[in-house]
Design an enzyme around this catalytic site. Sequence first.
Site, PDB file in Angstrom:
ATOM      1  N   GLY A  15      61.791  64.707  16.482  1.00  0.00           N
ATOM      2  CA  GLY A  15      60.575  65.527  16.403  1.00  0.00           C
ATOM      3  C   GLY A  15      60.918  66.971  16.067  1.00  0.00           C
ATOM      4  N   ARG A  25      69.182  79.034  10.116  1.00  0.00           N
ATOM      5  CA  ARG A  25      69.571  80.355   9.577  1.00  0.00           C
ATOM      6  C   ARG A  25      70.848  80.862  10.257  1.00  0.00           C
ATOM      7  NH1 ARG A  25      68.356  85.360  11.790  1.00  0.00           N
ATOM      8  NH2 ARG A  25      68.158  87.133  10.351  1.00  0.00           N
ATOM      9  N   VAL A  27      73.144  79.078  11.851  1.00  0.00           N
ATOM     10  CA  VAL A  27      74.293  78.238  11.480  1.00  0.00           C
ATOM     11  C   VAL A  27      74.846  78.701  10.128  1.00  0.00           C
ATOM     12  CG1 VAL A  27      74.953  75.904  10.708  1.00  0.00           C
ATOM     13  CG2 VAL A  27      73.608  76.190  12.809  1.00  0.00           C
ATOM     14  N   VAL A  28      73.949  78.876   9.165  1.00  0.00           N
ATOM     15  CA  VAL A  28      74.384  79.236   7.808  1.00  0.00           C
ATOM     16  C   VAL A  28      75.093  80.593   7.823  1.00  0.00           C
ATOM     17  CG1 VAL A  28      73.588  79.840   5.478  1.00  0.00           C
ATOM     18  CG2 VAL A  28      72.612  77.846   6.666  1.00  0.00           C
ATOM     19  N   ARG A  76      63.220  60.153  11.191  1.00  0.00           N
ATOM     20  CA  ARG A  76      63.911  59.193  12.055  1.00  0.00           C
ATOM     21  C   ARG A  76      64.453  58.105  11.131  1.00  0.00           C
ATOM     22  NH1 ARG A  76      61.895  60.955  17.226  1.00  0.00           N
ATOM     23  NH2 ARG A  76      59.872  61.906  16.935  1.00  0.00           N
ATOM     24  N   GLY A 106      66.987  65.969  19.484  1.00  0.00           N
ATOM     25  CA  GLY A 106      66.913  65.539  20.876  1.00  0.00           C
ATOM     26  C   GLY A 106      67.988  64.515  21.221  1.00  0.00           C
ATOM     27  N   ASP A 107      67.765  63.805  22.324  1.00  0.00           N
ATOM     28  CA  ASP A 107      68.736  62.827  22.837  1.00  0.00           C
ATOM     29  C   ASP A 107      69.158  61.787  21.805  1.00  0.00           C
ATOM     30  OD1 ASP A 107      68.876  63.929  25.265  1.00  0.00           O
ATOM     31  OD2 ASP A 107      67.746  62.372  26.324  1.00  0.00           O
ATOM     32  N   THR A 129      63.783  70.483  20.866  1.00  0.00           N
ATOM     33  CA  THR A 129      62.603  69.675  21.160  1.00  0.00           C
ATOM     34  C   THR A 129      61.657  70.498  22.027  1.00  0.00           C
ATOM     35  OG1 THR A 129      61.750  67.790  22.424  1.00  0.00           O
ATOM     36  CG2 THR A 129      63.936  68.526  23.007  1.00  0.00           C
ATOM     37  N   ASP A 131      59.844  69.360  24.275  1.00  0.00           N
ATOM     38  CA  ASP A 131      59.656  68.716  25.586  1.00  0.00           C
ATOM     39  C   ASP A 131      60.554  69.275  26.696  1.00  0.00           C
ATOM     40  OD1 ASP A 131      57.940  67.047  24.175  1.00  0.00           O
ATOM     41  OD2 ASP A 131      59.477  65.538  23.822  1.00  0.00           O
ATOM     42  N   ASP A 133      63.307  68.183  27.569  1.00  0.00           N
ATOM     43  CA  ASP A 133      63.766  67.032  28.356  1.00  0.00           C
ATOM     44  C   ASP A 133      65.234  66.684  28.117  1.00  0.00           C
ATOM     45  OD1 ASP A 133      63.455  66.172  25.775  1.00  0.00           O
ATOM     46  OD2 ASP A 133      62.438  64.301  26.269  1.00  0.00           O
ATOM     47  N   ARG A 158      39.334  77.762  29.352  1.00  0.00           N
ATOM     48  CA  ARG A 158      38.878  78.294  30.644  1.00  0.00           C
ATOM     49  C   ARG A 158      37.670  79.228  30.476  1.00  0.00           C
ATOM     50  NH1 ARG A 158      40.394  79.014  35.859  1.00  0.00           N
ATOM     51  NH2 ARG A 158      42.540  78.313  35.742  1.00  0.00           N
ATOM     52  N   MET A 173      51.601  67.638  25.656  1.00  0.00           N
ATOM     53  CA  MET A 173      52.757  66.822  25.247  1.00  0.00           C
ATOM     54  C   MET A 173      53.884  66.898  26.274  1.00  0.00           C
ATOM     55  SD  MET A 173      53.182  67.269  21.175  1.00  0.00           S
ATOM     56  CE  MET A 173      52.306  66.204  20.049  1.00  0.00           C
ATOM     57  N   ARG A 175      56.191  63.852  26.332  1.00  0.00           N
ATOM     58  CA  ARG A 175      56.705  62.476  26.387  1.00  0.00           C
ATOM     59  C   ARG A 175      56.896  62.030  27.824  1.00  0.00           C
ATOM     60  NH1 ARG A 175      61.415  61.350  22.317  1.00  0.00           N
ATOM     61  NH2 ARG A 175      62.133  63.128  23.484  1.00  0.00           N
ATOM     62  N   GLU A 226      51.197  63.934  28.940  1.00  0.00           N
ATOM     63  CA  GLU A 226      50.892  62.683  28.234  1.00  0.00           C
ATOM     64  C   GLU A 226      51.647  61.540  28.916  1.00  0.00           C
ATOM     65  OE1 GLU A 226      52.344  62.534  24.181  1.00  0.00           O
ATOM     66  OE2 GLU A 226      54.131  63.650  24.732  1.00  0.00           O
ATOM     67  N   VAL A 254      49.007  70.392  17.660  1.00  0.00           N
ATOM     68  CA  VAL A 254      48.938  71.855  17.589  1.00  0.00           C
ATOM     69  C   VAL A 254      50.081  72.459  18.422  1.00  0.00           C
ATOM     70  CG1 VAL A 254      47.330  72.115  19.550  1.00  0.00           C
ATOM     71  CG2 VAL A 254      47.323  73.799  17.727  1.00  0.00           C
TER      72      VAL A 254
HETATM   73  P1  ATP Z   1      62.837  63.908  19.969  1.00  0.00           P
HETATM   74  O1  ATP Z   1      63.230  64.363  21.337  1.00  0.00           O
HETATM   75  O2  ATP Z   1      62.039  64.907  19.270  1.00  0.00           O
HETATM   76  O3  ATP Z   1      62.272  62.525  19.888  1.00  0.00           O
HETATM   77  P2  ATP Z   1      65.290  62.703  19.195  1.00  0.00           P
HETATM   78  O4  ATP Z   1      66.514  63.240  18.554  1.00  0.00           O
HETATM   79  O5  ATP Z   1      65.466  62.156  20.581  1.00  0.00           O
HETATM   80  O6  ATP Z   1      64.216  63.840  19.135  1.00  0.00           O
HETATM   81  P3  ATP Z   1      64.972  60.057  18.076  1.00  0.00           P
HETATM   82  O7  ATP Z   1      63.922  59.486  17.211  1.00  0.00           O
HETATM   83  O8  ATP Z   1      65.249  59.397  19.382  1.00  0.00           O
HETATM   84  O9  ATP Z   1      64.639  61.597  18.244  1.00  0.00           O
HETATM   85  O10 ATP Z   1      66.371  60.062  17.250  1.00  0.00           O
HETATM   86  C1  ATP Z   1      66.445  60.636  15.959  1.00  0.00           C
HETATM   87  C2  ATP Z   1      67.359  59.794  15.108  1.00  0.00           C
HETATM   88  O11 ATP Z   1      68.657  59.734  15.694  1.00  0.00           O
HETATM   89  C3  ATP Z   1      66.936  58.320  14.965  1.00  0.00           C
HETATM   90  O12 ATP Z   1      65.981  58.107  13.980  1.00  0.00           O
HETATM   91  C4  ATP Z   1      68.255  57.658  14.617  1.00  0.00           C
HETATM   92  O13 ATP Z   1      68.539  57.785  13.250  1.00  0.00           O
HETATM   93  C5  ATP Z   1      69.270  58.470  15.409  1.00  0.00           C
HETATM   94  N1  ATP Z   1      69.574  57.758  16.660  1.00  0.00           N
HETATM   95  C6  ATP Z   1      68.774  57.596  17.735  1.00  0.00           C
HETATM   96  N2  ATP Z   1      69.369  56.837  18.675  1.00  0.00           N
HETATM   97  C7  ATP Z   1      70.578  56.497  18.181  1.00  0.00           C
HETATM   98  C8  ATP Z   1      71.667  55.715  18.676  1.00  0.00           C
HETATM   99  N3  ATP Z   1      71.631  55.129  19.884  1.00  0.00           N
HETATM  100  N4  ATP Z   1      72.764  55.589  17.885  1.00  0.00           N
HETATM  101  C9  ATP Z   1      72.801  56.180  16.669  1.00  0.00           C
HETATM  102  N5  ATP Z   1      71.809  56.921  16.150  1.00  0.00           N
HETATM  103  C10 ATP Z   1      70.707  57.086  16.884  1.00  0.00           C
END
Ligand code: ATP
Length: 323
Positions: A15, A25, A27-28, A76, A106-107, A129, A131, A133, A158, A173, A175, A226, A254
Site C-alpha cells: 500500500g 528522494r 535514497v537517491v 503487489r 510493509g511486512d 505504511t 497503519d 503496524d 464534529r 483505516m 487493517r 476497520e 482519503v
Molecule cells: P502494506 O502494509 O501496505 O500492505 P505490504 O508490504 O505488507 O504493505 P503486501 O501486499 O503484503 O504489502 O506485500 C507486498 C509484496 O511483497 C507482495 O505483493 C509480494 O510481491 C511481496 N511479498 C509479500 N509476502 C511475501 C513473502 N512471504 N515472500 C516473498 N514476497 C512476498
Amino acid sequence: MESKVKKIGVLTSGGDAPGMNAAIRSVVRAARYRGIEVVGIRRGYAGLIAGDTMELDVRDVSNILHAGGTMLYSARSKEFCTEEGMQKAIAVCKEQGIEGLVVIGGDGSYRGAGDLSARGIPCVGIPGTIDNDITSTDYTIGFDTCINCVVDMVDRIRDTMRSHERCSVVEVMGRHAGYVALHAGIATGATFVMVPEVPSSVVDVIKKIEEGRKLGKSNFIVIVAEGVGNAEDMSRYIQETTGIVTRATILGHVQRGGSPTSRDRVLASQYGNFAVELLAAGKSNRVVGMRKDELVDYDLHEALAMKKEFPMDLYNMSDIISI
Ligand code: ATP
C-alpha cells in the site's frame, strides 16, 4: 569510507503512503553523495521482475518531497512469491548491475526483501505504511500524515454533530491495527475508540455515551478501526438504543493520500539516508526504524518476529479523559 556497492535500486511496494516520495528522494541523493548510482524500479516487485527501471539522479527527484503517493508507483506481485518469479527478479538485478536494493513498504515487502537477501541481493527495508503496524519501529512513513488527515475530517464532522446534537461513528483505516484509531481518537476527543487490540462491543460504546449524556454531553464521536465493527450497523444500533440521531462515515482512501506532514518528510529523509549508509557499508537483510527517537536497524527476520505492544497507557488515558 568507500562504498561497498556501486549501484543500487529503490522500489515502493504494498500500500502506498505519504512520505514515500521523500524517502525515494533521500535514497537517491544520499547515494549520489557517496558516488553510488541509483535505479528506480517502477511498480514494486512486479516491476523488478519485468525490468521496468529508470536511472535516477539528483534532479530526477526534485519537486517530489511534498507530494503524496509514490513517483515509482506501487504494486503487489504474486509471481514474485514463487521461486521462478524471484529468480527473474534476481536475473534483472544481475543484468542491470544492481548490487543492493532499498525496499520501501510493509511486512509483506520486508518478507520479499528477506528472500532476495537470502539469494544474494543485499536488501534494506524502510517502513512505509499508514497503519503503523510494523513491529520493528515506533513510526512508519505515512502514519503521521494519515492521523492528521483523520483529525481534520473528524473535526469537520464534529462541527455538524455539535450543531445538531448528534452522534457520529467514523470508521478509519489500520487493517489489523488500532494505531490510527487510537491516535486520531485522542486528538479529536472521541467518546469511544474501538480497536482490534482491546476487546469491546457496541454495548460498551452505548454505556459511555449514556455516562457522557448524564454529564451534559450532547454530541458524540465514536472512532472505529476497520475490521472491528461495521460503522453503519453500529450507528443504527446506537440510534435505536439511545434515541440520539447517529450517522456513519467511512473515511476510506482519503486517509492514504495528501501531502506528507513535516514529521513524515523528516522521518522518510532519515530512513532513506540511513538505508543507503547500510548498503554502502556492505550490510544486507536489514530494516531501519525509529526507537525512542533514535534511528535503529535490525536483522530483517528478527524484525519480522518482533511483537509490538499496543500502548495501553494511551488507550486507558483516552478512556479517562473522553468523558
Ligand atoms: P502494506 O502494509 O501496505 O500492505 P505490504 O508490504 O505488507 O504493505 P503486501 O501486499 O503484503 O504489502 O506485500 C507486498 C509484496 O511483497 C507482495 O505483493 C509480494 O510481491 C511481496 N511479498 C509479500 N509476502 C511475501 C513473502 N512471504 N515472500 C516473498 N514476497 C512476498
